[in-house]
Design a protein around this motif. Structure first.
Motif, PDB file in Angstrom:
ATOM      1  N   GLY A  12       0.799  -1.215   0.000  1.00 38.19           N
ATOM      2  CA  GLY A  12       0.000   0.000   0.000  1.00 38.19           C
ATOM      3  C   GLY A  12       0.831   1.263   0.000  1.00 38.19           C
ATOM      4  O   GLY A  12       0.283   2.363  -0.108  1.00 38.19           O
ATOM      5  N   ALA A  16       1.567  -2.049  -4.646  1.00 37.57           N
ATOM      6  CA  ALA A  16       0.115  -2.170  -4.626  1.00 37.57           C
ATOM      7  C   ALA A  16      -0.337  -3.267  -3.669  1.00 37.57           C
ATOM      8  O   ALA A  16       0.228  -4.365  -3.662  1.00 37.57           O
ATOM      9  N   SER A  18      -2.934  -4.896  -4.065  1.00 34.80           N
ATOM     10  CA  SER A  18      -3.453  -5.958  -4.924  1.00 34.80           C
ATOM     11  C   SER A  18      -2.365  -6.952  -5.317  1.00 34.80           C
ATOM     12  O   SER A  18      -2.640  -8.143  -5.515  1.00 34.80           O
ATOM     13  N   TYR A 105       5.665   0.788  -7.279  1.00 40.38           N
ATOM     14  CA  TYR A 105       5.141   1.924  -8.042  1.00 40.38           C
ATOM     15  C   TYR A 105       6.292   2.721  -8.673  1.00 40.38           C
ATOM     16  O   TYR A 105       7.306   2.964  -8.015  1.00 40.38           O
ATOM     17  N   ASP A 185       0.801   3.397   4.861  1.00 38.81           N
ATOM     18  CA  ASP A 185      -0.583   3.684   4.492  1.00 38.81           C
ATOM     19  C   ASP A 185      -1.547   3.344   5.625  1.00 38.81           C
ATOM     20  O   ASP A 185      -2.760   3.402   5.436  1.00 38.81           O
ATOM     21  N   ALA A 204      -1.841   7.775   0.907  1.00 43.16           N
ATOM     22  CA  ALA A 204      -3.240   7.434   0.611  1.00 43.16           C
ATOM     23  C   ALA A 204      -3.392   7.516  -0.902  1.00 43.16           C
ATOM     24  O   ALA A 204      -3.793   8.553  -1.447  1.00 43.16           O
ATOM     25  N   ARG A 205      -3.046   6.455  -1.567  1.00 47.96           N
ATOM     26  CA  ARG A 205      -2.931   6.493  -3.026  1.00 47.96           C
ATOM     27  C   ARG A 205      -4.268   6.692  -3.724  1.00 47.96           C
ATOM     28  O   ARG A 205      -4.308   7.148  -4.861  1.00 47.96           O
ATOM     29  N   GLN A 206      -5.354   6.385  -3.050  1.00 45.37           N
ATOM     30  CA  GLN A 206      -6.673   6.618  -3.631  1.00 45.37           C
ATOM     31  C   GLN A 206      -7.282   7.922  -3.135  1.00 45.37           C
ATOM     32  O   GLN A 206      -8.457   8.199  -3.365  1.00 45.37           O
ATOM     33  N   GLY A 207      -6.473   8.732  -2.456  1.00 44.79           N
ATOM     34  CA  GLY A 207      -6.972   9.977  -1.892  1.00 44.79           C
ATOM     35  C   GLY A 207      -7.418   9.797  -0.459  1.00 44.79           C
ATOM     36  O   GLY A 207      -7.435   8.692   0.080  1.00 44.79           O
ATOM     37  N   GLY A 208      -7.764  10.886   0.188  1.00 49.50           N
ATOM     38  CA  GLY A 208      -8.179  10.836   1.583  1.00 49.50           C
ATOM     39  C   GLY A 208      -7.066  11.296   2.504  1.00 49.50           C
ATOM     40  O   GLY A 208      -6.038  11.823   2.058  1.00 49.50           O
ATOM     41  N   THR A 217      -0.476  11.371  -1.988  1.00 48.55           N
ATOM     42  CA  THR A 217      -0.997  10.292  -2.833  1.00 48.55           C
ATOM     43  C   THR A 217       0.110   9.549  -3.575  1.00 48.55           C
ATOM     44  O   THR A 217      -0.137   8.502  -4.158  1.00 48.55           O
TER      45      THR A 217
END
Length: 227
Positions: A12, A16, A18, A105, A185, A204-208, A217
């Protein structure tokens, strides 16, 4: 105090989530039964199996039961050191066979290379075993990145949500906690590091926002000298 060392999480953060959950964990689960049966008599695997049975409270059970316990631990994402060690051995086979490539990344690769060139000491702290950490960076899609790092830490240094783990790591690195910037993260990990006096930055790679910590991010907006 100026930042002298940067300690980074993997899942994270540099890589990733995932990749871990959709690639590494299924690969280990698929290969674990055969790997353990084939190598149970080797010292390195036998030692981890003994640790599994001790931690599970089921000493003396047969190999099939030990495998069942390990598969249950994988399914529940248990942060058990002997499981992580065995997963690392299985992943090593996968990397060496070319069946796995570590995901990092591109922004993390670029920043880590720049920070290394600027003289920062770079370290990794992940719940995955040190062996698994070295494999992700050593067999990454961007090539072998292990030369960027001065050290690796896993759960043998303590759990990631406990301040004592970060004190131990700073002592091992040889710098005061206030000279270390920790990247993660997970807010509970950042909280634990901050409790020791470490500087922190959340990914916070997806924002937030990761409450209580500077949050970005991507790595390309982290400037260690500004902390």
């Amino acid at each position: 105090m100026a930042v002298k060392a940067i300690l980074t999480d993997i899942e994270g953060t540099t890589s990733a989530v995932s990749f871990v959950f959709d690639v590494l964990f299924p690969y280990a689960r698929r290969h674990l039964p055969g790997f353990v049966r084939e190598r149970a008599g080797t010292p390195e695997v036998a030692a981890q199996l003994d640790a599994v049975l001790g931690e599970s409270g089921e000493p003396g059970v047969d190999l099939d039961r030990a495998i069942d316990i390990l598969l249950q631990w994988i399914d529940s994402d248990r942060k058990a050191t002997p499981l992580k060690a065995l997963q690392g051995m299985i992943w090593q086979q996968g990397y060496e066979a070319g069946e796995l490539k570590g995901h990092v990344y591109p922004d993390a690769v670029k920043a880590l290379q720049a920070w290394h060139g600027e003289g920062y000491g770079l370290y990794v702290y992940s719940s995955g075993s040190i062996q698994a950490q070295k494999l992700i960076f050593g067999c990454s899609e961007a090539g072998d990145l292990t030369s960027l790092f001065s050290g690796y830490f896993d759960t043998t240094s303590g759990h990631k949500r406990e301040a004592a783990s970060y004190r131990r790591i700073a002592e091992t690195i040889g710098v005061p906690p206030g000279d270390v910037l920790f990247l993660s993260d997970v807010v509970e990990e950042l909280d634990a590091a901050a409790e020791t006096g470490m500087k922190t930055c959340g990914l916070a790679r997806q924002g937030g926002e990761l409450a209580g910590h500077p949050t970005v991010t991507a790595f390309d907006t982290i400037y260690p000298a500004s902390f």
